[in-house]
Design a protein around this motif. Structure first.
Motif: not given
Length: 322
Positions: A19-29, A34-43
């Motif tokens: 698992f990778h949290s939205g917070e972890e992914l957001g910090t990394m990138l 919210a942007a991570i959530s949007k990109h997940i939908k695109g994926i």
């Protein structure tokens, strides 16, 4: 490519497992949750099954091994280009045919406008299959390309057999089958003028781990993971093997044409000695499949004897006595 960079970075992280949290992914990138959530939908729109668990984050429903351009280029140098998200690998090479070296390859993880024979859509979910095209300059011209898809099909199945993948068969003129289900398709497209060399693009889409819920496919299909004793598929190793195989097959074809391929095809013909229908426009011809001849025509035994046909398409609907 730039507009997909965050999605691709998310996928690389998820492909590591867990698992990778939205917070972890957001910090990394460097983006918001919210942007991570949007990109997940695109994926997910690319056909990737990503799910979220409250308090844990995002995870892939199935493991994913991504293609690695460095690994591929270590084998082939700049002849190989990996474009993760593309409209069509075939079209990419066709558009650049005048500047390409023979043997140039384009691979992708996802095709937005993948196409099969007769302009049909080729459903291409991200990271699940192998989408690959090779450019080849055929000095003998377009007329010499007759039967090329048959030669390519034989070579690919024989390569799979060398990798220990048994039971894959061929359907005239350009498909690979496993247990009467479509495993892969070959699309040969060409450009050029009469009397001049032909620019060929040989495309192949092969199902490797096609998700069960994939939409848009109207016929039975199989994945390479279904083939007995496959174990874990290494997509990079498979791509390297198939690129080498295609290069050798095309080189042999330039020297020998269809010579020696009839016997090899007939050994692998999924419909050999079975009742089939050949659809040619409004016509339907029923007969017993007897393989191919040296011109690459399919042979049908009908009430008129054994007849050869260059055009048409074998129907997936077998005759009643099958």
């Amino acid at each position: 490519m730039k507009e997909h960079s965050i999605k691709l970075a998310i996928l690389r992280a998820l492909a590591q497992g867990g698992f990778h949290s939205g917070e972890e992914l957001g910090t990394m990138l460097g983006v918001s949750r919210a942007a991570i959530s949007k990109h997940i939908k695109g994926i997910q729109a690319w056909g990737v099954d990503v799910y979220r668990v409250q308090g844990k984050g995002y995870q892939l429903a199935e493991p994913m091994q991504l293609l690695d351009e460095q690994t591929l280029q270590a084998q082939f140098g700049d002849l190989v280009e990996l474009i993760p998200v593309i409209d069509s690998t075939n079209q990419y090479l066709l558009d650049r045919a005048d500047s390409l070296q023979s043997g140039a390859v384009c691979l992708a993880e996802y095709q937005a406008k993948g196409r099969g024979r007769r302009g049909r859509e080729w459903v291409s979910p991200f990271g699940a299959n192998l989408y690959m095209s090779m450019y080849w300059r055929l000095d003998a011209g377009m007329a010499a390309a007759m039967g090329l898809s048959l030669v390519v099909g034989v070579a690919i199945v024989e390569a799979l057999e060398e990798l220990g993948l048994e039971g894959v068969k061929l359907k005239w003129p350009n498909d690979l089958y496993y247990q009467d289900k479509k495993l892969a398709g070959i699309l040969v497209e060409m450009s050029g003028q009469a009397g001049a060399a032909a620019n060929l693009v040989i495309g192949m889409g092969m199902n490797l781990t096609m998700p069960e819920k994939t939409e848009g496919i109207t016929q039975p299909w199989a994945s390479l993971k279904d083939v007995a004793n496959t174990g874990t598929l290494d997509r990079n190793e498979l791509a390297i093997t198939l690129i080498n195989t295609l290069h050798q097959a095309l080189t042999d074809y330039e020297l020998k044409g269809m010579q020696g391929f009839v016997t090899r095809w007939n050994r692998l013909d999924n419909f050999l000695d079975r009742p089939i229908k050949l659809i040619m426009g409004p016509r339907e011809i029923t007969g017993i499949c007897r393989g191919i001849n040296e011109q690459g025509a399919v042979l049908l035994e009908t009430d008129n004897g054994v007849e050869s046909f260059i055009g048409g398409e074998i129907s997936l609907r077998l005759s009643k006595c099958e």
